[in-house]
Each structure stands twice: as structure tokens, then as C-alpha cells.
Scaffold this motif. Structure first.
Motif, short mmCIF file in Angstrom:
data_model
loop_
_atom_site.label_atom_id
_atom_site.label_comp_id
_atom_site.label_asym_id
_atom_site.label_seq_id
_atom_site.Cartn_x
_atom_site.Cartn_y
_atom_site.Cartn_z
N SER A 178 4.44 -29.21 1.58
CA SER A 178 3.75 -30.48 1.85
C SER A 178 4.66 -31.67 1.58
O SER A 178 4.66 -32.65 2.34
CB SER A 178 2.49 -30.60 0.99
N TYR A 179 5.45 -31.58 0.52
CA TYR A 179 6.36 -32.65 0.14
C TYR A 179 7.36 -32.92 1.27
O TYR A 179 7.54 -34.05 1.71
CB TYR A 179 7.09 -32.23 -1.14
N VAL A 180 7.98 -31.84 1.75
CA VAL A 180 8.99 -31.97 2.81
C VAL A 180 8.34 -32.46 4.11
O VAL A 180 8.88 -33.34 4.79
CB VAL A 180 9.74 -30.64 3.02
N TYR A 231 0.85 -22.70 -16.42
CA TYR A 231 2.28 -22.89 -16.22
C TYR A 231 2.53 -24.02 -15.23
O TYR A 231 1.75 -24.22 -14.31
CB TYR A 231 2.93 -21.60 -15.71
N LEU A 232 3.63 -24.72 -15.43
CA LEU A 232 4.03 -25.81 -14.55
C LEU A 232 5.34 -25.44 -13.88
O LEU A 232 6.26 -24.94 -14.54
CB LEU A 232 4.25 -27.10 -15.36
N VAL A 233 5.43 -25.67 -12.58
CA VAL A 233 6.68 -25.47 -11.85
C VAL A 233 7.08 -26.83 -11.28
O VAL A 233 6.24 -27.60 -10.83
CB VAL A 233 6.56 -24.40 -10.74
N GLU A 234 8.39 -27.13 -11.38
CA GLU A 234 8.92 -28.41 -10.93
C GLU A 234 10.21 -28.15 -10.15
O GLU A 234 11.00 -27.29 -10.51
CB GLU A 234 9.21 -29.27 -12.15
N PHE A 235 10.41 -28.94 -9.10
CA PHE A 235 11.60 -28.83 -8.27
C PHE A 235 12.46 -30.07 -8.50
O PHE A 235 12.20 -31.11 -7.89
CB PHE A 235 11.22 -28.69 -6.79
N PRO A 236 13.47 -29.98 -9.37
CA PRO A 236 14.27 -31.17 -9.73
C PRO A 236 14.94 -31.87 -8.56
O PRO A 236 15.13 -33.09 -8.61
CB PRO A 236 15.32 -30.62 -10.70
N ALA A 277 4.58 -16.88 2.16
CA ALA A 277 5.89 -16.56 1.58
C ALA A 277 6.28 -15.13 1.90
O ALA A 277 5.45 -14.24 1.93
CB ALA A 277 5.84 -16.76 0.07
N THR A 278 7.57 -14.95 2.16
CA THR A 278 8.07 -13.61 2.40
C THR A 278 8.69 -13.08 1.13
O THR A 278 9.04 -13.83 0.22
CB THR A 278 9.12 -13.61 3.53
N LYS A 279 8.86 -11.77 1.08
CA LYS A 279 9.42 -11.14 -0.11
C LYS A 279 10.82 -11.65 -0.40
O LYS A 279 11.21 -11.77 -1.54
CB LYS A 279 9.42 -9.63 0.08
N HIS A 280 11.59 -11.99 0.62
CA HIS A 280 12.98 -12.39 0.44
C HIS A 280 13.19 -13.90 0.52
O HIS A 280 14.31 -14.36 0.62
CB HIS A 280 13.86 -11.68 1.47
N GLU A 281 12.11 -14.66 0.49
CA GLU A 281 12.21 -16.11 0.57
C GLU A 281 12.96 -16.65 -0.65
O GLU A 281 12.76 -16.21 -1.77
CB GLU A 281 10.81 -16.72 0.58
N THR A 282 13.86 -17.59 -0.40
CA THR A 282 14.55 -18.26 -1.50
C THR A 282 13.97 -19.65 -1.65
O THR A 282 13.56 -20.28 -0.69
CB THR A 282 16.07 -18.35 -1.25
N LEU A 283 13.93 -20.09 -2.87
CA LEU A 283 13.42 -21.42 -3.18
C LEU A 283 14.57 -22.27 -3.68
O LEU A 283 15.52 -21.76 -4.26
CB LEU A 283 12.36 -21.34 -4.28
N PRO A 284 14.46 -23.59 -3.49
CA PRO A 284 15.46 -24.45 -4.12
C PRO A 284 15.30 -24.34 -5.63
O PRO A 284 14.31 -23.81 -6.13
CB PRO A 284 15.11 -25.85 -3.61
N VAL A 325 19.61 -30.44 -1.50
CA VAL A 325 19.30 -29.53 -2.61
C VAL A 325 20.59 -29.07 -3.28
O VAL A 325 21.65 -29.03 -2.67
CB VAL A 325 18.50 -28.31 -2.14
N GLY A 326 20.44 -28.74 -4.54
CA GLY A 326 21.55 -28.18 -5.30
C GLY A 326 21.65 -26.69 -5.03
O GLY A 326 21.46 -26.24 -3.90
N GLU A 327 21.89 -25.95 -6.05
CA GLU A 327 22.00 -24.51 -5.90
C GLU A 327 20.66 -23.92 -5.52
O GLU A 327 19.62 -24.41 -5.93
CB GLU A 327 22.46 -23.90 -7.22
N VAL A 328 20.69 -22.86 -4.75
CA VAL A 328 19.47 -22.15 -4.37
C VAL A 328 19.42 -20.83 -5.13
O VAL A 328 20.40 -20.10 -5.17
CB VAL A 328 19.44 -21.89 -2.84
N TYR A 329 18.28 -20.59 -5.74
CA TYR A 329 18.10 -19.36 -6.52
C TYR A 329 17.10 -18.47 -5.82
O TYR A 329 16.07 -18.93 -5.35
CB TYR A 329 17.59 -19.69 -7.92
N GLY A 330 17.39 -17.20 -5.79
CA GLY A 330 16.50 -16.23 -5.16
C GLY A 330 15.41 -15.73 -6.08
O GLY A 330 14.49 -15.05 -5.66
N GLY A 331 15.49 -16.07 -7.37
CA GLY A 331 14.45 -15.65 -8.29
C GLY A 331 14.54 -14.19 -8.71
O GLY A 331 13.55 -13.61 -9.12
N GLN A 332 15.72 -13.60 -8.63
CA GLN A 332 15.82 -12.18 -8.97
C GLN A 332 17.18 -11.89 -9.58
O GLN A 332 18.19 -12.43 -9.16
CB GLN A 332 15.64 -11.35 -7.70
#
Length: 119
Positions: free
Chosen positions: A54-56, A24-29, A2-9, A69-76
Motif C-alpha cells: 500500500s505504501y509503494v 509484534y511490530l515490523v518496520e521497514f527502515p 506472498a510467495t514462498k521465495h518472496e524477498t522483502l526489503p 532500498v538498502g540490502e534485501v534480505y530473504g528472511g532465511q
């Protein structure tokens, strides 16, 4: 990696109860069934990135469509807080041996988890 500026769905993260194994649990709706967990929010997101990759890849290998995908969030985002709150959070993060960002993430995830279970 992962890069510092990577965005996740779009993803949701919540604390797991002791009955669920803690952590903690993380889920990608937008990717049904794509979940991961970790001892900390940061570890859960790291595992989530791997699970999403792996999923993709699996969908592509099987010749199946990758979900839109819906909106993409950068997490910041930036949040201004009173100096007294910042100082209290910084002291607590120091006592717990984590960064202020990680403490804030954990507290937010815990609050969202409590809210979700009370709804």
C-alpha cells in the motif's frame, strides 16, 4: 499473495510491550513510516507485506519517488545447533503448538527487543 521465495526489503521486527498493546511490530527502515503489527511475528510480517504494498502504491499514485532500498534480505538462514538444544527447542515448540521455526523467530525477536530497550 506472498510467495514462498518472496524477498522483502530490509525490515526490523520486535515484540511490543503490554503498554504498546503486545504482539509484534515490523518496520521497514528504507520506507519511513511503513510499519505494521500482529499477534505473532508471522502475522506481523503478513501485515507488513500488505502495508509495504500500500505504501509503494500510494507513493506512485501521488507521483512521488519510491525510496531506494538498502540490502534485501530473504528472511532465511541455516543454523547448526547442538542436538540437545535442538531437542529442547523442538519440545518447547510442540508444547506451545507452534513450529520450531516460529518459536526460534519469536525467541530471537524477544531477545532483540530486550537488547534494544537496554541500549
Amino acid at each position: 499473495m506472498a510467495t514462498k521465495h518472496e524477498t522483502l526489503p530490509r525490515f526490523e521486527i520486535r515484540p511490543l510491550t503490554e503498554e504498546e498493546g503486545s504482539g509484534y511490530l515490523v518496520e521497514f527502515p528504507d520506507y519511513p513510516g511503513c510499519i505494521a503489527d500482529g499477534e505473532t511475528p508471522e502475522a506481523a510480517l503478513k501485515e507488513g507485506r500488505d502495508a509495504l504494498k500500500s505504501y509503494v502504491e500510494t507513493l506512485k499514485e501521488l507521483g512521488r519517488a519510491v525510496p531506494e532500498v538498502g540490502e534485501v534480505y530473504g528472511g532465511q538462514w541455516r543454523q547448526r545447533v547442538p542436538k540437545s538444544l535442538h531437542a529442547a527447542l523442538a519440545r518447547r515448540a510442540d508444547r506451545e503448538g507452534v513450529s520450531l521455526n516460529m518459536l526460534a523467530t519469536a525467541l530471537l525477536a524477544e531477545g532483540l527487543g530486550r537488547k534494544a530497550t537496554s541500549d
